[in-house]
Design an enzyme around this catalytic site. Structure first.
Site, short mmCIF file in Angstrom:
data_model
loop_
_atom_site.label_atom_id
_atom_site.label_comp_id
_atom_site.label_asym_id
_atom_site.label_seq_id
_atom_site.Cartn_x
_atom_site.Cartn_y
_atom_site.Cartn_z
N HIS A 110 1.04 5.21 1.19
CA HIS A 110 0.47 6.26 2.03
C HIS A 110 0.63 7.60 1.32
O HIS A 110 1.72 7.90 0.82
CB HIS A 110 1.25 6.40 3.34
CG HIS A 110 1.12 5.25 4.27
ND1 HIS A 110 0.21 5.21 5.30
CD2 HIS A 110 1.80 4.08 4.33
CE1 HIS A 110 0.34 4.08 5.96
NE2 HIS A 110 1.30 3.36 5.40
N HIS B 248 0.84 -1.20 0.00
CA HIS B 248 0.00 0.00 0.00
C HIS B 248 0.87 1.25 0.00
O HIS B 248 2.00 1.23 0.48
CB HIS B 248 -0.96 0.01 1.19
CG HIS B 248 -0.29 -0.11 2.53
ND1 HIS B 248 0.24 -1.28 3.00
CD2 HIS B 248 -0.07 0.82 3.50
CE1 HIS B 248 0.74 -1.08 4.21
NE2 HIS B 248 0.58 0.19 4.53
#
Ligand SMILES: [Zn+2]
Length: 134
Positions: free
Chosen positions: A100, A98
């Site tokens: 950020h 992922h």
């Protein structure tokens, strides 16, 4: 599907089994509000397909996720009027790749990563190790 994937919180969110505050979604990716933000508007861009580390994703996924990331950075700047957007790919908090995106403001005084000094000849040793592995 492996057990790790079955228990992965981001896989569950991608499948709609766990609710999230969704910002954008297409066939391959999901963008959502981080529930524990560093700053208001801290969001996550995730691929729906489970991979733990960024380098395990295929090249097309990397290309597409960074194009989407750029789009979301511009969206954050426009919507929240932040000075810049910090991009961070750490990957060890949730074991599902992922990105950020954290809205940042001049003078918000977040500490950056701690830094260190190289001792004599250490820098060249590290440099050569990395270059040899390319
Ligand atoms: Zn997952």
């Amino acid at each position: 599907m492996s057990n790790k994937e079955k228990n992965c919180i981001f896989c569950k969110i991608s499948k709609g089994e766990i609710p999230c505050r969704k910002i954008f979604e297409n066939k391959k990716f999901l963008v959502l509000l981080d529930i524990k933000p560093v700053n208001h508007g801290h969001i996550l861009v995730i691929p729906k397909k489970h991979v733990v580390w960024m380098q395990e994703a295929d090249d097309k996924t990397i290309e597409d996720i960074f194009k989407l990331t750029k789009k979301m950075m511009l969206t954050l700047k426009k919507s929240l009027k932040c000075d810049y957007v910090q991009v961070s790919v750490v990957g060890n908090e949730v074991p599902h790749f992922h990105i950020h995106l954290i809205p940042r403001y001049k003078g918000d005084n977040f500490k950056n990563f701690p830094t260190m000094e190289y001792k004599e000849s250490e820098a060249d040793k590290v440099l050569n190790k990395i270059i040899k592995a390319i």
